[in-house]
Design a protein around this motif. Structure first.
Motif, mmCIF file in Angstrom:
data_model
loop_
_atom_site.group_PDB
_atom_site.id
_atom_site.type_symbol
_atom_site.label_atom_id
_atom_site.label_comp_id
_atom_site.label_asym_id
_atom_site.label_seq_id
_atom_site.Cartn_x
_atom_site.Cartn_y
_atom_site.Cartn_z
ATOM 1 N N ARG A 1 0.859 -1.187 0.000
ATOM 2 C CA ARG A 1 0.000 0.000 0.000
ATOM 3 C C ARG A 1 0.889 1.229 0.000
ATOM 4 O O ARG A 1 1.904 1.260 0.684
ATOM 5 N N VAL A 2 0.481 2.215 -0.766
ATOM 6 C CA VAL A 2 1.213 3.475 -0.796
ATOM 7 C C VAL A 2 0.297 4.577 -0.290
ATOM 8 O O VAL A 2 -0.893 4.603 -0.597
ATOM 9 N N ALA A 3 0.873 5.447 0.518
ATOM 10 C CA ALA A 3 0.103 6.576 1.047
ATOM 11 C C ALA A 3 -0.019 7.633 -0.044
ATOM 12 O O ALA A 3 0.978 8.096 -0.586
ATOM 13 N N LEU A 4 -1.246 7.958 -0.390
ATOM 14 C CA LEU A 4 -1.528 8.975 -1.404
ATOM 15 C C LEU A 4 -2.669 9.846 -0.913
ATOM 16 O O LEU A 4 -3.636 9.346 -0.351
ATOM 17 N N MET A 5 -2.575 11.099 -1.158
ATOM 18 C CA MET A 5 -3.643 12.014 -0.780
ATOM 19 C C MET A 5 -4.352 12.540 -2.027
ATOM 20 O O MET A 5 -4.675 13.705 -2.137
ATOM 21 N N PHE A 6 -4.574 11.652 -2.984
ATOM 22 C CA PHE A 6 -5.258 12.007 -4.220
ATOM 23 C C PHE A 6 -6.760 12.071 -3.979
ATOM 24 O O PHE A 6 -7.292 11.401 -3.118
#
Length: 119
Positions: A10-15
Motif C-alpha cells: 500500500r502506498v500513502a496517497l492524498m489524491f
C-alpha cells in the motif's frame, strides 16, 4: 507473526477520487492505495457491501476506472476492494503505485507471485 493479512503493498496517497454508487458520485480523498483496493475518508453515502465504480483522474484524459465493492466502513475510514478493471486502467494503477512505492520492483514481484483477481 504480525497478523498482517495484506498481500499487496500500500502506498500513502492524498489524491482525490470519485466513488460512484446508486447513481451518485461521491468525491473522496484517498488515504492509501494498492493493486487490490483503497482506503479513503468516510462518507455516509458509502455503504458496506455495495458495489461501486472508483475513478481516479490522473490527467485530462487519463483516468483509472475500477469496478469495486465497499468492504469496510467505520468512523475513521472506508475501505474499497477492487474487483475488475480493464488492462489500461491496471497499467496506470500499477505505474502510479510503483512511482510512490519504497521498493518499486516489489510491486512487479507481487503481480507475478499472487494473482490480483480470481478468474
Amino acid at each position: 507473526m504480525n497478523g498482517e493479512k495484506r498481500t499487496r503493498t500500500r502506498v500513502a496517497l492524498m489524491f482525490g477520487a470519485v466513488v460512484s454508487l446508486d447513481g451518485r458520485d461521491v468525491p473522496v480523498r484517498l488515504n492509501n492505495l494498492s493493486l487490490k483496493g483503497l482506503s479513503c475518508n468516510p462518507d455516509p453515502r458509502l455503504v458496506e457491501g455495495k458495489d461501486c465504480v472508483v475513478r481516479i483522474a490522473l490527467s485530462g484524459s487519463v483516468t483509472i476506472r475500477v469496478q469495486s465493492r465497499v468492504v469496510r466502513v467505520n468512523p475513521c475510514e472506508t475501505a474499497v476492494e477492487f474487483l475488475e478493471m480493464d488492462p489500461e486502467s491496471f497499467g496506470h494503477l500499477r505505474n502510479l503505485i510503483r512511482m510512490h512505492a519504497e521498493d518499486p520492483d516489489r510491486i512487479d514481484d507481487e503481480i507475478i507471485g499472487i494473482p490480483a483477481f480470481e478468474s
